[in-house]
Motif scaffolding. Structure first.
Motif, PDB file in Angstrom:
ATOM      1  N   GLY A 192       0.823  -1.212   0.000  1.00 40.98           N
ATOM      2  CA  GLY A 192       0.000   0.000   0.000  1.00 40.98           C
ATOM      3  C   GLY A 192       0.851   1.254   0.000  1.00 40.98           C
ATOM      4  N   ASP A 193       1.936   1.233   0.748  1.00 36.60           N
ATOM      5  CA  ASP A 193       2.859   2.363   0.800  1.00 36.60           C
ATOM      6  C   ASP A 193       3.380   2.668  -0.601  1.00 36.60           C
ATOM      7  OD1 ASP A 193       4.887   4.156   1.242  1.00 36.60           O
ATOM      8  OD2 ASP A 193       5.939   2.963   2.738  1.00 36.60           O
ATOM      9  N   VAL A 194       3.861   1.627  -1.281  1.00 36.43           N
ATOM     10  CA  VAL A 194       4.499   1.797  -2.585  1.00 36.43           C
ATOM     11  C   VAL A 194       3.463   2.120  -3.664  1.00 36.43           C
ATOM     12  CG1 VAL A 194       5.860   0.609  -4.350  1.00 36.43           C
ATOM     13  CG2 VAL A 194       6.359   0.237  -1.926  1.00 36.43           C
ATOM     14  N   LEU A 195       2.388   1.336  -3.697  1.00 37.85           N
ATOM     15  CA  LEU A 195       1.441   1.481  -4.805  1.00 37.85           C
ATOM     16  C   LEU A 195       0.583   2.738  -4.674  1.00 37.85           C
ATOM     17  CD1 LEU A 195       0.684  -2.276  -5.289  1.00 37.85           C
ATOM     18  CD2 LEU A 195       1.887  -0.785  -6.872  1.00 37.85           C
ATOM     19  N   SER A 196       0.392   3.255  -3.448  1.00 40.33           N
ATOM     20  CA  SER A 196      -0.376   4.497  -3.337  1.00 40.33           C
ATOM     21  C   SER A 196       0.420   5.645  -3.946  1.00 40.33           C
ATOM     22  CB  SER A 196      -0.782   4.790  -1.896  1.00 40.33           C
ATOM     23  OG  SER A 196       0.349   4.995  -1.105  1.00 40.33           O
ATOM     24  N   ASP A 197       1.739   5.619  -3.844  1.00 40.86           N
ATOM     25  CA  ASP A 197       2.548   6.656  -4.484  1.00 40.86           C
ATOM     26  C   ASP A 197       2.490   6.530  -5.999  1.00 40.86           C
ATOM     27  OD1 ASP A 197       3.374   7.976  -2.180  1.00 40.86           O
ATOM     28  OD2 ASP A 197       4.968   6.530  -1.812  1.00 40.86           O
ATOM     29  N   MET A 198       2.424   5.297  -6.495  1.00 40.18           N
ATOM     30  CA  MET A 198       2.308   5.111  -7.945  1.00 40.18           C
ATOM     31  C   MET A 198       0.981   5.692  -8.448  1.00 40.18           C
ATOM     32  SD  MET A 198       2.138   1.663 -10.245  1.00 40.18           S
ATOM     33  CE  MET A 198       0.393   1.451  -9.967  1.00 40.18           C
TER      34      MET A 198
HETATM   35 MG    MG Z   1       4.890   5.739   0.131  1.00 43.22          MG
END
Ligand code: MG
Ligand code: NAP
Length: 408
Positions: free
Chosen positions: A275-281
């Protein structure tokens, strides 16, 4: 509009004021778009960093309790104190992140959704509807224990039951040279709250719910997330069927591949790191952080609306120097409209819901007519009518559109 024609909001709305540039915009949004039209009882909590400091952060806890009492809150962005901020504001200490405090008191999950306009194309051309990310904000690598291993030796997991039962051990690795080890955990209670908040919000928004993990590889850890979601799904099946929405589980790799070819329009629930990574995407593919809304949902169905961005410190310093700013208030406006719509739904007051929809339509039409702040000018379609306006002029332009709608 005369006093008596104001739209009545039945139940008290909890308001959490904040810091810096967003505090300036917050005031403008309230005075221009909200208070002139609504007969509204507010429970006001000032989360300005200095007031948090003066109250030893009690005000944050009081605000969270008020949100739980009344059911709906709307929050401005706030400073999370760092050592720099402690010096800047002469604080007693670096108080915890207010969002962290409120999230843990509400046991809530944060859902982030981009605001789409016709003249800003997402980087992914197939996306027509917003993709909402629900991130589990507990455990995994964020609450990990890690260790550097200097040379050969045995690394194990050891669990010692509190009831005096037999300890359980598993070998992680028999090292024959240096390496690294990491221990992560999660709790059933936290995963269950997360799952419940996701099903609650998907039904609330009438969107499909996707959940994805790597359960083919992680046959206990990730598989347990899946099992808890499956179990939770059982008690939502009928409500989902009636609403015409679906719960869909797929492997994280498959989900990523499908999302990139989808039309969007789903709530995508993800473990903490994913969620951390994909929300930034998702945020970056939609152009600007100022076009991202955020709502905290508790498993009991309590809602707190805010913008996903911070206090926009750099713009605030310009503002303090007397320079003109062009800061985007879209996400703050949508925080207010989101909270008011929810208040109207819970109170059974359709005129409040209609008013919330009109604010959003007025804001979207303003941007679509080419009246926008500097951040959007960079990502909008190349149209000669587009023009950059100041922070205040943007809100005034939205107000003009809103008045046209209300008096049409
Ligand atoms: Mg993030
Ligand atoms: P930020 O406030 O989100 O701003 C980062 C940059 O993003 C800005 O400098 C600006 O870029 C752009 N931006 C963000 N919102 C914008 C808007 N509404 N309109 C136009 N541009 C916008 O993040 P930050 O500067 O890292 O953090 C500042 C403070 O906010 C920190 O004290 C942090 O603790 C706090 N924070 C609070 C929350 C919250 O309460 N939810 C969340 C995140 C951060 P340009 O300068 O290039 O124009």
């Amino acid at each position: 509009m005369s006093e008596k024609r104001k739209i009545k909001v039945k139940t008290t709305l909890v308001e959490l004021d904040g810091d810096e540039m967003t505090r300036i915009m917050w005031r403008m949004v309230k005075d221009t778009l909200i208070f002139p039209y609504l007969d509204l009882d507010i429970a006001y909590y000032d989360l300005h960093v200095k007031h948090r400091d003066n109250t030893d952060d009690r005000v944050t806890i009081d605000a969270a309790e008020a949100i739980m009492q009344y059911g709906v809150g709307v929050k401005c962005a706030t400073i999370t104190p760092t050592e720099d901020r402690v010096r800047e504001y002469s604080l007693k200490k670096a108080w915890k992140s207010p969002n962290g405090t409120i999230r843990s008191l509400l046991d809530g999950t944060v859902f982030r959704t981009p605001i789409l306009t016709k003249n800003i194309q997402p980087t992914v051309s197939t996306w027509k509807k917003p993709i909402t990310i629900g991130r589990h904000a507990y455990g995994d690598v964020y609450n990990n224990v890690e260790m550097r291993v200097d040379g050969p030796g045995l690394a194990e997991i050891l669990f010692t039951p509190a009831d005096g039962g037999r300890p359980v051990r598993r070998t992680i690795k028999e090292f024959d040279g240096p390496g690294i080890v990491q221990g992560i955990h999660n709790t059933d209670a936290s995963i269950e709250s997360f799952a419940r908040a996701c099903f609650t919000y998907a039904l609330d928004q009438k969107t499909d719910l996707w959940f994805s993990t790597k359960d083919t590889i992680s046959k206990t850890y990730d598989a347990h997330f899946r099992a808890i979601f499956d179990r939770e799904h059982e008690s939502w099946k009928d409500k989902f069927r009636q609403a015409g929405i679906e719960y869909f589980f797929t492997l994280i790799d498959d989900a990523v591949a499908r999302i990139m070819k989808s039309e969007g329009g789903m709530l995508w629930a993800l473990k903490n790191y994913d969620g951390d990574v994909l929300s930034d995407m998702i945020a970056s593919a939609n152009g600007s952080l100022a076009m991202m809304t955020s709502v905290l949902v508790s498993p009991q169905g309590v809602f707190e609306y805010e913008a996903a961005h911070g206090t926009v410190q750099k713009h605030y310093y310009k503002h303090l120097k007397g320079e003109e700013t062009s800061t985007n208030s879209m996400a703050l406006i949508f925080a207010w409209s989101g909270a008011l719509r929810k208040r109207g739904e819970l109170d059974g007051t359709p005129d409040v819901v209609v008013f919330a929809n009109r604010i959003e339509a007025a804001a979207l039409e303003t941007v679509e007519a080419g009246v926008m702040t500097g951040d959007l000018l960079l990502v909008a379609d190349r149209n000669p009518q587009n023009r950059k306006v100041s922070t205040g002029d943007f809100i005034n332009a939205v107000a003009e559109n809103l008045q046209r709608k209300l008096y049409a």
